[in-house]
Design an enzyme around this catalytic site. Structure first.
Site, short mmCIF file in Angstrom:
data_model
loop_
_atom_site.label_atom_id
_atom_site.label_comp_id
_atom_site.label_asym_id
_atom_site.label_seq_id
_atom_site.Cartn_x
_atom_site.Cartn_y
_atom_site.Cartn_z
N ASN A 11 0.87 -1.19 0.00
CA ASN A 11 0.00 0.00 0.00
C ASN A 11 0.90 1.22 0.00
OD1 ASN A 11 -1.81 2.05 0.49
ND2 ASN A 11 -2.26 1.43 2.61
N LYS A 13 0.04 4.26 -0.31
CA LYS A 13 -0.64 5.46 0.24
C LYS A 13 -0.42 6.64 -0.71
CE LYS A 13 0.13 3.44 4.72
NZ LYS A 13 0.12 3.63 6.16
N HIS A 97 -9.49 1.11 4.96
CA HIS A 97 -8.21 1.30 5.65
C HIS A 97 -8.42 2.24 6.82
CE1 HIS A 97 -4.10 2.49 6.46
NE2 HIS A 97 -3.72 1.41 5.80
N GLU A 99 -6.79 4.63 7.91
CA GLU A 99 -6.57 6.06 7.63
C GLU A 99 -7.82 6.67 7.01
OE1 GLU A 99 -2.90 5.55 5.50
OE2 GLU A 99 -1.94 5.00 7.38
N GLY A 175 2.62 2.12 10.74
CA GLY A 175 3.58 3.20 10.55
C GLY A 175 4.30 3.61 11.82
N SER A 215 3.52 -2.29 10.32
CA SER A 215 4.98 -2.32 10.46
C SER A 215 5.59 -3.67 10.08
CB SER A 215 5.39 -1.90 11.88
OG SER A 215 4.98 -0.56 12.13
C1 PEP Z 1 -0.77 0.10 6.13
O1 PEP Z 1 -0.92 1.29 6.01
O2 PEP Z 1 -1.61 -0.67 5.63
C2 PEP Z 1 0.41 -0.38 6.86
C3 PEP Z 1 0.36 -1.59 7.33
O3 PEP Z 1 1.46 0.50 7.00
P1 PEP Z 1 2.92 0.16 7.63
O4 PEP Z 1 3.36 -1.14 7.03
O5 PEP Z 1 3.77 1.30 7.22
O6 PEP Z 1 2.72 0.04 9.10
#
Ligand code: PEP
Length: 256
Positions: A11, A13, A97, A99, A175, A215
């Protein structure tokens, strides 16, 4: 035995212009050429879809959208439809998601409508669920994720449910560099599968891929995938660099 092929979905983003996306693709497709036993999906910004479609033509790397609207077409300025994503070469779409839920205000009802429309249009929805730190600390993570899963899948036929992927993404792990332990992630992913079984039967539950996200990187993917109900990962930050993402994908493939 679990016969689900692992899925690693990146992803991006709101990152990368088309030049950087094409450069990523040229490097990435060389690094993963010939790799078997893992499905790979990249979900770039809409503006990069055309360039990536060109770069990934004749490769097994799939494309997905990061969002879509819950109506098929019409006067919805600024929105993108399921059919437009399909037309742009997407096979899948990320829905709900955190966000979008937290920043844009998407509700469970909106996620449910989008999930249904994605399926009707021929896109595979990747439905994101997951709790905040406050919900986890209140001991309500399992109930929260079960409710989100039930809501997103409500009213779907068993055949439709089989085409859904669910991504468990604890919001406190996105994140932040803070990953859920494999045991914690497995506990919730197994609960998601049990929820699917109660909605659509054991056959559907055995087919649906449940991903973990939060992460994930090359250093922790192998441990996460050893858990019986984690079938891959939704990856944000670690999907932005071709070498790092390719290494993660390589580590996730089924060893034959
Ligand atoms: C995500 O936004 O779906 C995500 C898992 O981000 P990250 O891997 O950066 O934590």
């Amino acid at each position: 035995m679990n016969t689900r092929t692992p899925l690693i979905a990146g992803n991006w983003k709101m990152n990368k212009l088309t030049g950087a996306a094409s450069a990523f693709a040229r490097e990435f497709k060389t690094l993963v050429a010939g790799l078997m036993g893992v499905d790979v999906l990249i979900c770039p910004p809409f503006t990069c879809l055309a360039a990536l479609r060109e770069e990934f033509r004749d490769t097994p790397v799939g494309l997905g959208g990061q969002n879509m609207f819950y109506e098929p077409d019409g006067a919805y300025t600024g929105e993108v439809s399921a059919e437009m994503l399909l037309d742009a070469g997407c096979a899948a779409v990320i829905l709900g998601h955190s966000e979008r839920r937290e920043i844009i205000g998407e509700t469970d009802e909106i996620v449910r409508r989008k999930t249904r429309l994605a399926l009707q249009t021929g896109l595979r929805p990747i439905v994101c669920v997951g709790e905040t730190l406050a919900v986890r600390e209140a001991g309500r993570a399992a109930v929260h994720v079960r409710d989100q899963t039930e809501s997103a899948l409500a009213g779907l036929s068993g055949e439709e449910v089989r085409r859904v992927t669910v991504a468990y993404e604890p919001i406190w792990a996105i994140g932040t560099g803070r990953t859920a332990t494999a045991a914690d992630a497995q506990e919730i992913c197994s609960l998601i599968r049990a929820t699917i079984a109660s909605l659509a039967g054991g056959g559907a539950a055995a087919e649906v891929r449940v991903l973990y996200g939060g992460s994930v990187k090359a250093a922790n993917i192998a441990e996460l995938l050893q858990a019986g109900d984690i079938d891959g990962a939704l990856v944000g930050g670690a999907s932005l660099q071709a070498a790092e993402f390719a290494e993660l994908v390589r580590l996730a493939r089924v060893r034959t």
